[in-house]
Design an enzyme around this catalytic site. Structure first.
Site, PDB file in Angstrom:
ATOM      1  CG  ASP A 135      28.831  16.286 101.346  1.00 50.74           C
ATOM      2  OD1 ASP A 135      28.841  15.122 101.797  1.00 50.74           O
ATOM      3  OD2 ASP A 135      28.267  17.225 101.938  1.00 50.74           O
ATOM      4  NE  ARG A 142      24.771  12.313  93.662  1.00 48.59           N
ATOM      5  CZ  ARG A 142      23.539  12.348  94.226  1.00 48.59           C
ATOM      6  NH1 ARG A 142      22.477  11.905  93.586  1.00 48.59           N
ATOM      7  NH2 ARG A 142      23.383  12.806  95.451  1.00 48.59           N
TER       8      ARG A 142
HETATM    9  P1  IMP Z   1      26.253  12.549 101.601  1.00 39.63           P
HETATM   10  O1  IMP Z   1      26.506  11.147 101.220  1.00 39.63           O
HETATM   11  O2  IMP Z   1      26.950  13.007 102.819  1.00 39.63           O
HETATM   12  O3  IMP Z   1      26.489  13.474 100.427  1.00 39.63           O
HETATM   13  O4  IMP Z   1      24.730  12.595 102.014  1.00 39.63           O
HETATM   14  C1  IMP Z   1      23.826  13.287 101.326  1.00 39.63           C
HETATM   15  C2  IMP Z   1      22.449  13.056 101.918  1.00 39.63           C
HETATM   16  O5  IMP Z   1      21.612  14.042 101.309  1.00 39.63           O
HETATM   17  C3  IMP Z   1      21.870  11.707 101.529  1.00 39.63           C
HETATM   18  O6  IMP Z   1      22.071  10.743 102.515  1.00 39.63           O
HETATM   19  C4  IMP Z   1      20.403  12.050 101.353  1.00 39.63           C
HETATM   20  O7  IMP Z   1      19.780  12.081 102.612  1.00 39.63           O
HETATM   21  C5  IMP Z   1      20.438  13.475 100.802  1.00 39.63           C
HETATM   22  N1  IMP Z   1      20.562  13.470  99.335  1.00 39.63           N
HETATM   23  C6  IMP Z   1      21.591  13.944  98.586  1.00 39.63           C
HETATM   24  N2  IMP Z   1      21.372  13.756  97.288  1.00 39.63           N
HETATM   25  C7  IMP Z   1      20.207  13.140  97.208  1.00 39.63           C
HETATM   26  C8  IMP Z   1      19.475  12.647  96.100  1.00 39.63           C
HETATM   27  O8  IMP Z   1      19.878  12.707  94.928  1.00 39.63           O
HETATM   28  N3  IMP Z   1      18.313  12.054  96.401  1.00 39.63           N
HETATM   29  C9  IMP Z   1      17.836  11.953  97.667  1.00 39.63           C
HETATM   30  N4  IMP Z   1      18.489  12.356  98.729  1.00 39.63           N
HETATM   31  C10 IMP Z   1      19.674  12.965  98.501  1.00 39.63           C
END
Ligand code: IMP
Length: 197
Positions: A76, A181
């Protein structure tokens, strides 16, 4: 090790594979009965609590399938902007799909403080135990979007340790070498190597 990444975001899988494959791991998306996982994310202040909820849901998804016992990875992550007290943070995904990158740029209009960070919590479930690692990538928000690679906020995020390009202007491998990440996954791969795992 064969690692099944439980995510509906194919970009996350590409980035994880770019980083973990050279370290000897095979990464593929977790697909159960032909479908990628869709998680119910708890309302929470923390990435860790959301990642824990994802691992529990991933475990129940594979129950009763031949995938039981496989190493399952969840992650996350979010964008935390200093001048906005960490917003959008755990709401990054929602904000991206509502006000979008232009909306975020508007919130920062006229602000000299454009510092921000990406954060990630990654958890791998090995059946007998889980391992967890975190990663942070400091940077700043660009004045306008640049680049079409990556996903989410990548076109407006310029990592501090990069060469001035946004993550949207980097390949998956370049981004993973310095991203939140990438760092979380590198941490997990170190833990996987350690004898006490
Ligand atoms: P998750 O899938 O709930 O972890 O959502 C994380 C959200 O954070 C994503 O939908 C993006 O909006 C943002 N996000 C997280 N990591 C990245 C990245 O590596 N690049 C760009 N946006 C990111």
């Amino acid at each position: 090790m064969r690692i099944l990444f439980a995510t509906g975001n194919e970009h996350k899988v590409t980035e994880a594979a770019a980083l973990l494959q050279p370290l000897g791991h095979r990464v593929s998306p977790l697909v159960v009965n032909g479908t990628l996982p869709e998680f119910i994310e708890p309302q929470s202040d923390g990435l860790e609590a959301v990642a824990m909820a994802k691992i529990e849901q991933a475990r129940s998804m594979v129950e009763g399938t031949p995938l039981v016992g496989s190493a399952i990875l969840v992650e996350d992550s979010g964008l935390f902007i200093d001048a906005l007290d960490g917003f959008p943070g755990v709401y990054s995904s929602y904000i991206e799909s509502t006000i979008g990158l232009d909306g975020v740029l508007r919130l920062l209009e006229g602000s000299y403080d454009r510092e921000a960070e990406y954060r990630a919590v990654a958890i791998i479930d090995l059946g007998s135990k889980t391992l967890q690692a975190t990663g942070v990538c400091r940077g700043r928000i660009a004045d306008e979007g640049m680049g079409e690679q990556g996903f989410g906020y990548d076109p407006i995020f310029i990592p501090e340790e990069g060469d001035g390009r946004t993550c949207g202007q980097m390949s998956a491998l370049e981004k993973s070498a310095l991203s939140h990440r990438g760092r979380a996954l590198k941490g997990l791969s170190e833990l996987l190597k350690s004898p006490s795992k």
